[in-house]
Enzyme design. Structure first.
Site, PDB file in Angstrom:
ATOM      1  N   TYR A 149      -1.388   8.328 -11.299  1.00  0.00           N
ATOM      2  CA  TYR A 149      -0.657   9.106 -10.284  1.00  0.00           C
ATOM      3  C   TYR A 149       0.664   8.434  -9.931  1.00  0.00           C
ATOM      4  CZ  TYR A 149       0.671  10.434  -5.508  1.00  0.00           C
ATOM      5  OH  TYR A 149       1.375  10.806  -4.386  1.00  0.00           O
TER       6      TYR A 149
HETATM    7  P1  NAD Z   1      -1.405  18.434  -0.749  1.00  0.00           P
HETATM    8  O1  NAD Z   1      -2.234  18.503  -1.998  1.00  0.00           O
HETATM    9  O2  NAD Z   1      -2.068  18.732   0.535  1.00  0.00           O
HETATM   10  O3  NAD Z   1      -0.141  19.390  -0.908  1.00  0.00           O
HETATM   11  C1  NAD Z   1       0.483  19.649  -2.155  1.00  0.00           C
HETATM   12  C2  NAD Z   1       0.613  21.165  -2.316  1.00  0.00           C
HETATM   13  O4  NAD Z   1       1.327  21.421  -3.531  1.00  0.00           O
HETATM   14  C3  NAD Z   1      -0.744  21.879  -2.436  1.00  0.00           C
HETATM   15  O5  NAD Z   1      -0.840  22.920  -1.458  1.00  0.00           O
HETATM   16  C4  NAD Z   1      -0.746  22.427  -3.859  1.00  0.00           C
HETATM   17  O6  NAD Z   1      -1.413  23.681  -3.974  1.00  0.00           O
HETATM   18  C5  NAD Z   1       0.739  22.534  -4.173  1.00  0.00           C
HETATM   19  N1  NAD Z   1       1.032  22.416  -5.622  1.00  0.00           N
HETATM   20  C6  NAD Z   1       0.547  21.483  -6.469  1.00  0.00           C
HETATM   21  N2  NAD Z   1       1.013  21.703  -7.709  1.00  0.00           N
HETATM   22  C7  NAD Z   1       1.796  22.800  -7.649  1.00  0.00           C
HETATM   23  C8  NAD Z   1       2.541  23.521  -8.612  1.00  0.00           C
HETATM   24  N3  NAD Z   1       2.546  23.166  -9.917  1.00  0.00           N
HETATM   25  N4  NAD Z   1       3.268  24.605  -8.216  1.00  0.00           N
HETATM   26  C9  NAD Z   1       3.243  24.991  -6.904  1.00  0.00           C
HETATM   27  N5  NAD Z   1       2.543  24.347  -5.945  1.00  0.00           N
HETATM   28  C10 NAD Z   1       1.822  23.263  -6.311  1.00  0.00           C
HETATM   29  O7  NAD Z   1      -0.770  16.971  -0.717  1.00  0.00           O
HETATM   30  P2  NAD Z   1      -0.016  16.171   0.443  1.00  0.00           P
HETATM   31  O8  NAD Z   1      -0.880  15.036   0.830  1.00  0.00           O
HETATM   32  O9  NAD Z   1       0.473  17.112   1.494  1.00  0.00           O
HETATM   33  O10 NAD Z   1       1.223  15.583  -0.350  1.00  0.00           O
HETATM   34  C11 NAD Z   1       2.486  16.235  -0.348  1.00  0.00           C
HETATM   35  C12 NAD Z   1       3.470  15.407  -1.176  1.00  0.00           C
HETATM   36  O11 NAD Z   1       3.622  14.118  -0.621  1.00  0.00           O
HETATM   37  C13 NAD Z   1       3.044  15.189  -2.628  1.00  0.00           C
HETATM   38  O12 NAD Z   1       4.210  15.226  -3.423  1.00  0.00           O
HETATM   39  C14 NAD Z   1       2.443  13.797  -2.623  1.00  0.00           C
HETATM   40  O13 NAD Z   1       2.542  13.194  -3.892  1.00  0.00           O
HETATM   41  C15 NAD Z   1       3.347  13.126  -1.608  1.00  0.00           C
HETATM   42  N6  NAD Z   1       2.718  11.974  -0.938  1.00  0.00           N
HETATM   43  C16 NAD Z   1       1.637  12.180  -0.095  1.00  0.00           C
HETATM   44  C17 NAD Z   1       1.095  11.075   0.583  1.00  0.00           C
HETATM   45  C18 NAD Z   1      -0.073  11.222   1.521  1.00  0.00           C
HETATM   46  O14 NAD Z   1      -0.492  10.202   2.070  1.00  0.00           O
HETATM   47  N7  NAD Z   1      -0.596  12.417   1.763  1.00  0.00           N
HETATM   48  C19 NAD Z   1       1.651   9.803   0.406  1.00  0.00           C
HETATM   49  C20 NAD Z   1       2.706   9.634  -0.489  1.00  0.00           C
HETATM   50  C21 NAD Z   1       3.260  10.739  -1.129  1.00  0.00           C
HETATM   51  C1  UGA Z   2      -2.521   8.002  -0.173  1.00  0.00           C
HETATM   52  C2  UGA Z   2      -2.400   9.417  -0.775  1.00  0.00           C
HETATM   53  O1  UGA Z   2      -3.696   9.943  -1.048  1.00  0.00           O
HETATM   54  C3  UGA Z   2      -1.589   9.419  -2.035  1.00  0.00           C
HETATM   55  O2  UGA Z   2      -1.362  10.764  -2.432  1.00  0.00           O
HETATM   56  C4  UGA Z   2      -0.307   8.728  -1.744  1.00  0.00           C
HETATM   57  O3  UGA Z   2       0.580   8.759  -2.772  1.00  0.00           O
HETATM   58  C5  UGA Z   2      -0.546   7.315  -1.255  1.00  0.00           C
HETATM   59  O4  UGA Z   2      -1.280   7.400  -0.042  1.00  0.00           O
HETATM   60  C6  UGA Z   2       0.739   6.602  -0.970  1.00  0.00           C
HETATM   61  O5  UGA Z   2       0.916   6.031   0.099  1.00  0.00           O
HETATM   62  O6  UGA Z   2       1.593   6.585  -1.827  1.00  0.00           O
HETATM   63  P1  UGA Z   2      -4.342   6.126  -0.384  1.00  0.00           P
HETATM   64  O7  UGA Z   2      -3.595   4.977   0.205  1.00  0.00           O
HETATM   65  O8  UGA Z   2      -5.348   5.855  -1.431  1.00  0.00           O
HETATM   66  O9  UGA Z   2      -3.354   7.214  -1.002  1.00  0.00           O
HETATM   67  O10 UGA Z   2      -4.957   6.922   0.871  1.00  0.00           O
HETATM   68  P2  UGA Z   2      -6.463   7.232   1.293  1.00  0.00           P
HETATM   69  O11 UGA Z   2      -7.069   8.190   0.353  1.00  0.00           O
HETATM   70  O12 UGA Z   2      -6.448   7.615   2.727  1.00  0.00           O
HETATM   71  O13 UGA Z   2      -7.211   5.833   1.098  1.00  0.00           O
HETATM   72  C7  UGA Z   2      -6.933   4.702   1.913  1.00  0.00           C
HETATM   73  C8  UGA Z   2      -7.890   3.589   1.531  1.00  0.00           C
HETATM   74  O14 UGA Z   2      -9.226   4.005   1.859  1.00  0.00           O
HETATM   75  C9  UGA Z   2      -7.896   3.273   0.036  1.00  0.00           C
HETATM   76  O15 UGA Z   2      -8.038   1.893  -0.151  1.00  0.00           O
HETATM   77  C10 UGA Z   2      -9.130   3.997  -0.487  1.00  0.00           C
HETATM   78  O16 UGA Z   2      -9.725   3.399  -1.613  1.00  0.00           O
HETATM   79  C11 UGA Z   2     -10.060   3.903   0.709  1.00  0.00           C
HETATM   80  N1  UGA Z   2     -11.068   4.999   0.751  1.00  0.00           N
HETATM   81  C12 UGA Z   2     -10.690   6.294   0.637  1.00  0.00           C
HETATM   82  C13 UGA Z   2     -12.396   4.673   0.914  1.00  0.00           C
HETATM   83  O17 UGA Z   2     -12.749   3.487   1.012  1.00  0.00           O
HETATM   84  N2  UGA Z   2     -13.320   5.667   0.978  1.00  0.00           N
HETATM   85  C14 UGA Z   2     -12.985   6.988   0.871  1.00  0.00           C
HETATM   86  O18 UGA Z   2     -13.873   7.868   0.924  1.00  0.00           O
HETATM   87  C15 UGA Z   2     -11.629   7.305   0.694  1.00  0.00           C
END
Ligand code: NAD
Ligand code: UGA
Length: 316
Positions: A149
């Site tokens: 990823y």
């Molecule tokens: P999310 O999965 O809730 O939202 C992503 C949305 O994009 C979904 O609704 C999905 O249906 C849509 N999507 C995926 N592929 C698509 C495609 N090919 N065409 C049109 N729509 C599409 O995820 P999120 O947690 O809200 O993340 C949003 C963005 O932020 C992502 O780019 C993710 O990589 C980035 N990001 C998230 C986190 C986090 O902690 N949530 C951290 C770092 C980066």
């Molecule tokens: C999150 C998002 O899911 C990614 O899409 C994003 O890109 C990433 O942050 C980022 O900062 O770039 P992550 O840090 O793995 O990734 O977030 P969580 O899924 O909330 O996990 C946090 C920690 O909890 C991780 O160490 C994970 O292994 C742990 N975890 C998660 C558990 O121990 N149990 C679970 O059921 C889920």
């Protein structure tokens, strides 16, 4: 009123951003494919407030095949959040969808934005740093992702830079650090903690729980994203970190304190691709565009628990 395109508008962060932009008076066209990474019903629920709004329109479309012309009409900026997120599911056969939803879709969005001179803000990730070479981690730390990823998110950043050289694409990349809050994706740690609390099930910690994250509240992430569109210098890259580094064990203790109940916790294998620690150096975004986080972990977690009806005072 400004008109923007938000990709991934039905997602966790995209729907929160869409609501914030609508509240400010912007007109939003949202594109989302409702991919199968998690249940459509959760995305529909997240999108429900926007759908009520007269300044919002939705186009259901998979961006890996290109951006529909009507999504670009009159748009002055694109917030590109659509992606396949999640570190742990990106290994093995799952990777193909990451290539499509992240690399192919971002290539198509960059093409569309570059050709038309539309400004683009891209949602990148702290995962591009891997086990970072410095903490707190400044943006110029050499990237070294340790999950497939993370590799796709770094590839997207490079793609946008290549488009910038070729077509003059004007873009800003934001590296979000583990975002949490209401509507959080069901695969993420806090969502699972809340589900365990509400349903009385076990919460499995991957590894020993000593891993830490610079947790970022979703409203702060949305505010940074809007600030980047309005004020971010062309080509800039910014960390977006909440300033709330905490280990998973400490998070469990805080949830128990806030909910007034003990969680049923078990320990499993460390997850492949899971970094040990994240901590953003946010001096660049603070000094260049004046963004800073406003929500600490205690109050942000309180909001997430309250939204799920899991606070002691809510009787959950
Ligand atoms: P999310 O999965 O809730 O939202 C992503 C949305 O994009 C979904 O609704 C999905 O249906 C849509 N999507 C995926 N592929 C698509 C495609 N090919 N065409 C049109 N729509 C599409 O995820 P999120 O947690 O809200 O993340 C949003 C963005 O932020 C992502 O780019 C993710 O990589 C980035 N990001 C998230 C986190 C986090 O902690 N949530 C951290 C770092 C980066
Ligand atoms: C999150 C998002 O899911 C990614 O899409 C994003 O890109 C990433 O942050 C980022 O900062 O770039 P992550 O840090 O793995 O990734 O977030 P969580 O899924 O909330 O996990 C946090 C920690 O909890 C991780 O160490 C994970 O292994 C742990 N975890 C998660 C558990 O121990 N149990 C679970 O059921 C889920």
């Amino acid at each position: 009123m400004p008109r923007y395109l938000v990709t991934g508008c039905a997602g966790f962060i995209g729907s929160t951003l869409t609501d914030a932009l609508l509240a400010e008076g912007s007109e939003i066209v949202g594109v989302d494919a409702f991919t199968d990474y998690y249940d459509r019903s959760a995305k529909e629920a997240a999108l429900a407030p926007a759908r009520e709004h007269s300044s919002f329109s939705l186009i259901e479309h998979d961006l890996s095949g290109g951006v529909p012309e009507d999504a670009l009409e009159g748009v002055e900026g694109i917030f590109h959040l659509a992606a396949r997120p999640g570190v742990r599911a990106s290994w093995g056969a799952g990777f193909e969808a990451y290539v499509s939803d992240n690399i192919l879709a971002s290539h198509a969005v960059a093409d569309a934005a570059g050709d038309r001179g539309i400004r683009l803000v891209f949602a990148s990730s702290s995962s591009i740093y891997g086990d970072a070479l410095a903490y707190p981690t400044p943006e110029d730390t050499p990237p070294s992702p340790i999950s497939p990823y993370g590799v796709t998110k770094l590839a997207c950043e490079h793609l946008l830079n290549a488009h910038a050289r070729d077509s003059g694409l004007e873009h800003v990349a934001l590296r979000y650090f583990t975002v949490y809050g209401p509507r959080q994706r069901p695969d993420m740690a806090f969502s699972r903690l809340v589900a365990a609390l509400v349903g009385g099930s076990e919460f499995e910690i991957y590894g020993d729980g000593s891993q830490s994250r610079d947790f970022t509240f979703v409203a702060d992430a949305a505010a940074a994203t809007i600030a980047a569109m309005r004020n971010g210098p062309i080509g800039a890259t910014y960390n977006v970190g909440g300033g709330s580094e905490s280990t998973l064990r400490d998070v469990v203790a805080l949830v128990e304190e806030l909910a007034g109940r003990t969680l049923n916790v078990c320990y499993g294998e460390r997850a492949a691709g899971d970094v040990k620690r994240t901590l953003a150096d946010t001096s660049r975004i603070r000094s260049e565009i004046g963004w800073e986080p406003h929500t600490d972990l205690r109050s942000g977690l309180g909001s997430q628990l309250a939204a799920a009806g899991a606070l002691a005072s809510s009787g959950g």
